[in-house]
Design a protein around this motif. Structure first.
Motif, PDB file in Angstrom:
ATOM      1  N   TYR A 181       3.185 -50.262 -50.719  1.00 18.18           N
ATOM      2  CA  TYR A 181       3.617 -48.823 -51.240  1.00 18.18           C
ATOM      3  C   TYR A 181       4.896 -49.184 -52.137  1.00 18.18           C
ATOM      4  O   TYR A 181       5.176 -48.901 -53.259  1.00 18.18           O
TER       5      TYR A 181
ATOM      6  N   GLU B 212      -2.231 -38.804 -41.109  1.00 16.07           N
ATOM      7  CA  GLU B 212      -1.961 -38.314 -42.339  1.00 16.07           C
ATOM      8  C   GLU B 212      -0.457 -37.847 -42.411  1.00 16.07           C
ATOM      9  O   GLU B 212       0.346 -38.098 -43.151  1.00 16.07           O
TER      10      GLU B 212
ATOM     11  N   HIS C 159       2.505 -39.644 -44.508  1.00 13.66           N
ATOM     12  CA  HIS C 159       3.297 -38.988 -45.559  1.00 13.66           C
ATOM     13  C   HIS C 159       4.711 -38.825 -45.132  1.00 13.66           C
ATOM     14  O   HIS C 159       5.520 -38.980 -46.126  1.00 13.66           O
ATOM     15  N   GLU C 160       5.109 -38.878 -43.837  1.00 13.35           N
ATOM     16  CA  GLU C 160       6.389 -38.797 -43.489  1.00 13.35           C
ATOM     17  C   GLU C 160       7.262 -40.271 -43.545  1.00 13.35           C
ATOM     18  O   GLU C 160       8.551 -40.252 -43.664  1.00 13.35           O
TER      19      GLU C 160
ATOM     20  N   TYR D  17       4.755 -43.363 -47.275  1.00 11.85           N
ATOM     21  CA  TYR D  17       4.689 -43.099 -48.673  1.00 11.85           C
ATOM     22  C   TYR D  17       5.915 -42.058 -48.996  1.00 11.85           C
ATOM     23  O   TYR D  17       5.484 -40.911 -49.607  1.00 11.85           O
ATOM     24  N   CYS D  18       7.153 -42.249 -48.754  1.00  7.89           N
ATOM     25  CA  CYS D  18       8.165 -41.674 -49.009  1.00  7.89           C
ATOM     26  C   CYS D  18       9.415 -42.282 -49.489  1.00  7.89           C
ATOM     27  O   CYS D  18       9.435 -43.506 -49.544  1.00  7.89           O
TER      28      CYS D  18
END
Length: 126
Positions: free
Chosen positions: A46, A117, A121-122, A125-126
């Motif tokens: 990422y 998920e 997200h937390e 992918y931040c």
């Protein structure tokens, strides 16, 4: 400060001459050599693809391995914690496992997918 020094030399870096080339003497941090888990690898991909400046900064300062290892560790811990909370809230217990193993597996799989998920997200992918 000598103006002919490179920025690398100004920060304590040294070179070794190999043929006609000067190659920087780089030391790989111990954390960089440790194998990454699933979430550390996902975070690395990422950063490389979507946050190249941050990726390069972490890499060149020698902090990338430590960052990825911490992400991997914290994701695993958070995933376990969320799964336990969801299972308790949804009544997915050892009693259910004993009574209807297939239903328990189906529900735990659903819980794991939803918890992952959240973690991705937390943390990744931040």
């Amino acid at each position: 400060m000598n103006h002919s020094e490179t920025l690398f030399e100004q920060h304590g870096g040294t070179y070794t001459k190999v043929g006609d080339y000067l190659l920087p003497n780089l030391i790989v941090d111990e954390a960089e050599q440790q194998p990454l888990g699933k979430y550390g690898r996902m975070r690395k991909r990422y950063l490389r693809e979507h946050r190249p400046v941050l990726y390069t900064n972490l890499l060149t300062t020698g902090k990338l391995g430590k960052h990825l290892a911490e992400i991997d560790r914290s994701c695993e811990e958070q995933l376990e914690r969320i799964m336990q909370q969801m299972a308790k809230r949804e009544g997915v217990t050892e009693a259910l496992k004993a009574a209807d193993q297939m239903e328990w597996v189906r529900r735990m799989s659903s819980i794991q997918n939803r918890a992952e998920e959240i973690v991705l997200h937390e943390r990744v992918y931040c």
